[in-house]
Design a protein around this motif. Structure first.
Motif, PDB file in Angstrom:
ATOM      1  N   THR A  38      -1.463  -3.917  -4.596  1.00 57.25           N
ATOM      2  CA  THR A  38      -1.092  -2.798  -3.669  1.00 57.25           C
ATOM      3  C   THR A  38      -2.249  -1.992  -3.723  1.00 57.25           C
ATOM      4  O   THR A  38      -2.677  -1.463  -2.673  1.00 57.25           O
ATOM      5  CB  THR A  38       0.061  -1.928  -3.831  1.00 57.25           C
ATOM      6  OG1 THR A  38       0.080  -1.352  -5.515  1.00 57.25           O
ATOM      7  CG2 THR A  38       1.333  -2.904  -3.790  1.00 57.25           C
ATOM      8  N   ARG A  39      -3.253  -1.882  -4.609  1.00 57.47           N
ATOM      9  CA  ARG A  39      -4.444  -0.990  -4.811  1.00 57.47           C
ATOM     10  C   ARG A  39      -5.447  -1.843  -4.006  1.00 57.47           C
ATOM     11  O   ARG A  39      -6.141  -1.149  -3.167  1.00 57.47           O
ATOM     12  CB  ARG A  39      -4.817  -0.866  -6.037  1.00 57.47           C
ATOM     13  CG  ARG A  39      -6.017   0.239  -6.148  1.00 57.47           C
ATOM     14  CD  ARG A  39      -6.587   0.481  -7.687  1.00 57.47           C
ATOM     15  NE  ARG A  39      -5.734   1.011  -8.429  1.00 57.47           N
ATOM     16  CZ  ARG A  39      -5.376   0.239  -9.525  1.00 57.47           C
ATOM     17  NH1 ARG A  39      -5.864  -0.813  -9.949  1.00 57.47           N
ATOM     18  NH2 ARG A  39      -4.420   0.915 -10.265  1.00 57.47           N
ATOM     19  N   PRO A  69      -4.030  -3.016   0.152  1.00 60.49           N
ATOM     20  CA  PRO A  69      -3.045  -2.211   0.950  1.00 60.49           C
ATOM     21  C   PRO A  69      -2.679  -2.415   2.228  1.00 60.49           C
ATOM     22  O   PRO A  69      -3.337  -2.872   2.992  1.00 60.49           O
ATOM     23  CB  PRO A  69      -3.653  -0.566   0.765  1.00 60.49           C
ATOM     24  CG  PRO A  69      -5.141  -0.866   1.041  1.00 60.49           C
ATOM     25  CD  PRO A  69      -5.353  -2.366   0.315  1.00 60.49           C
ATOM     26  N   HIS A  70      -1.288  -2.137   2.536  1.00 62.10           N
ATOM     27  CA  HIS A  70      -0.841  -2.395   3.728  1.00 62.10           C
ATOM     28  C   HIS A  70      -0.924  -1.038   4.630  1.00 62.10           C
ATOM     29  O   HIS A  70      -0.886   0.093   4.209  1.00 62.10           O
ATOM     30  CB  HIS A  70       0.765  -2.400   3.812  1.00 62.10           C
ATOM     31  CG  HIS A  70       1.352  -2.934   4.974  1.00 62.10           C
ATOM     32  ND1 HIS A  70       1.749  -1.720   6.086  1.00 62.10           N
ATOM     33  CD2 HIS A  70       1.516  -4.158   5.464  1.00 62.10           C
ATOM     34  CE1 HIS A  70       2.203  -2.601   6.942  1.00 62.10           C
ATOM     35  NE2 HIS A  70       2.117  -3.801   6.945  1.00 62.10           N
ATOM     36  N   ASN A 113       2.909  -7.618   1.067  1.00 61.83           N
ATOM     37  CA  ASN A 113       2.571  -8.146  -0.356  1.00 61.83           C
ATOM     38  C   ASN A 113       3.963  -8.292  -0.846  1.00 61.83           C
ATOM     39  O   ASN A 113       3.838  -9.682  -1.439  1.00 61.83           O
ATOM     40  CB  ASN A 113       1.588  -6.815  -1.134  1.00 61.83           C
ATOM     41  CG  ASN A 113       0.420  -6.772  -0.874  1.00 61.83           C
ATOM     42  OD1 ASN A 113      -0.265  -7.934  -0.423  1.00 61.83           O
ATOM     43  ND2 ASN A 113      -0.092  -5.412  -0.725  1.00 61.83           N
ATOM     44  N   THR A 133       0.530  -3.422  -9.141  1.00 61.90           N
ATOM     45  CA  THR A 133      -0.036  -2.208  -9.030  1.00 61.90           C
ATOM     46  C   THR A 133      -1.815  -2.635  -8.510  1.00 61.90           C
ATOM     47  O   THR A 133      -2.088  -2.132  -7.480  1.00 61.90           O
ATOM     48  CB  THR A 133      -0.296  -1.585 -10.377  1.00 61.90           C
ATOM     49  OG1 THR A 133       0.829  -1.001 -10.653  1.00 61.90           O
ATOM     50  CG2 THR A 133      -1.337  -0.082  -9.971  1.00 61.90           C
ATOM     51  N   ASP A 148       5.533   0.703  -6.244  1.00 60.90           N
ATOM     52  CA  ASP A 148       5.793   0.652  -4.883  1.00 60.90           C
ATOM     53  C   ASP A 148       5.105  -0.316  -3.940  1.00 60.90           C
ATOM     54  O   ASP A 148       3.638  -0.212  -4.195  1.00 60.90           O
ATOM     55  CB  ASP A 148       5.630   1.948  -4.204  1.00 60.90           C
ATOM     56  CG  ASP A 148       6.438   3.361  -4.419  1.00 60.90           C
ATOM     57  OD1 ASP A 148       7.279   2.773  -5.251  1.00 60.90           O
ATOM     58  OD2 ASP A 148       6.273   4.564  -4.300  1.00 60.90           O
ATOM     59  N   VAL A 149       5.652  -1.175  -3.412  1.00 64.49           N
ATOM     60  CA  VAL A 149       4.871  -2.377  -2.903  1.00 64.49           C
ATOM     61  C   VAL A 149       5.236  -2.483  -1.371  1.00 64.49           C
ATOM     62  O   VAL A 149       6.495  -2.317  -1.027  1.00 64.49           O
ATOM     63  CB  VAL A 149       5.509  -3.632  -3.549  1.00 64.49           C
ATOM     64  CG1 VAL A 149       4.745  -4.994  -2.982  1.00 64.49           C
ATOM     65  CG2 VAL A 149       5.232  -3.593  -5.006  1.00 64.49           C
ATOM     66  N   ASP A 150       4.275  -2.722  -0.525  1.00 64.63           N
ATOM     67  CA  ASP A 150       4.599  -2.672   0.796  1.00 64.63           C
ATOM     68  C   ASP A 150       5.286  -4.040   1.183  1.00 64.63           C
ATOM     69  O   ASP A 150       5.257  -5.092   0.432  1.00 64.63           O
ATOM     70  CB  ASP A 150       3.352  -2.744   1.744  1.00 64.63           C
ATOM     71  CG  ASP A 150       2.242  -3.545   1.262  1.00 64.63           C
ATOM     72  OD1 ASP A 150       2.149  -4.870   2.000  1.00 64.63           O
ATOM     73  OD2 ASP A 150       1.315  -3.356   0.587  1.00 64.63           O
ATOM     74  N   THR A 198       4.061   2.118   1.953  1.00 65.62           N
ATOM     75  CA  THR A 198       4.976   1.307   1.056  1.00 65.62           C
ATOM     76  C   THR A 198       6.248   1.302   1.624  1.00 65.62           C
ATOM     77  O   THR A 198       6.664   1.870   2.382  1.00 65.62           O
ATOM     78  CB  THR A 198       4.820   1.829  -0.389  1.00 65.62           C
ATOM     79  OG1 THR A 198       5.285   3.352  -0.396  1.00 65.62           O
ATOM     80  CG2 THR A 198       3.493   1.520  -1.035  1.00 65.62           C
TER      81      THR A 198
END
Length: 96
Positions: A28-29, A32-33, A61, A25, A56-58, A37
């Motif tokens: 990704t915060r 961010p991509h 990452n 988390t 949810d992960v891009d 995601t």
């Protein structure tokens, strides 16, 4: 083996799973991509079936985390993992 051993292992698994989700988390915060995601990671304690949550992960990452995880193994990977369709792929990500 005492009755507490499985309980302690389950508590450690729960704590590790929650920490892993918190880390995902955070990354990704904070990183961010730009295109959103693409992969949902869900953590479940196998012995108890407890669902710890998901994040949810891009793809960028997730790929970086996979690369770091593979470096923790005794033998390092020298070739990239082939794409699902077995064709080489190059993804260009533009940063700020």
């Amino acid at each position: 083996m005492t009755h507490q051993d499985p309980t302690a292992r389950e508590m450690l698994a729960r704590r590790a799973g929650l920490q892993f989700l918190r880390g995902l988390t955070d990354i990704t915060r904070n990183l961010p991509h730009p295109h959103g995601t693409s992969i949902r990671i869900t953590a479940t304690v196998i012995d108890s079936g407890e669902d710890l949550g998901s994040v949810d992960v891009d793809s960028t990452n997730a790929s970086d985390l996979g690369w770091l995880a593979s470096r923790r193994t005794p033998s390092t990977r020298t070739t990239p993992i082939p794409a699902a369709d077995s064709k080489p792929n190059l993804h260009i990500v533009r940063g700020a």
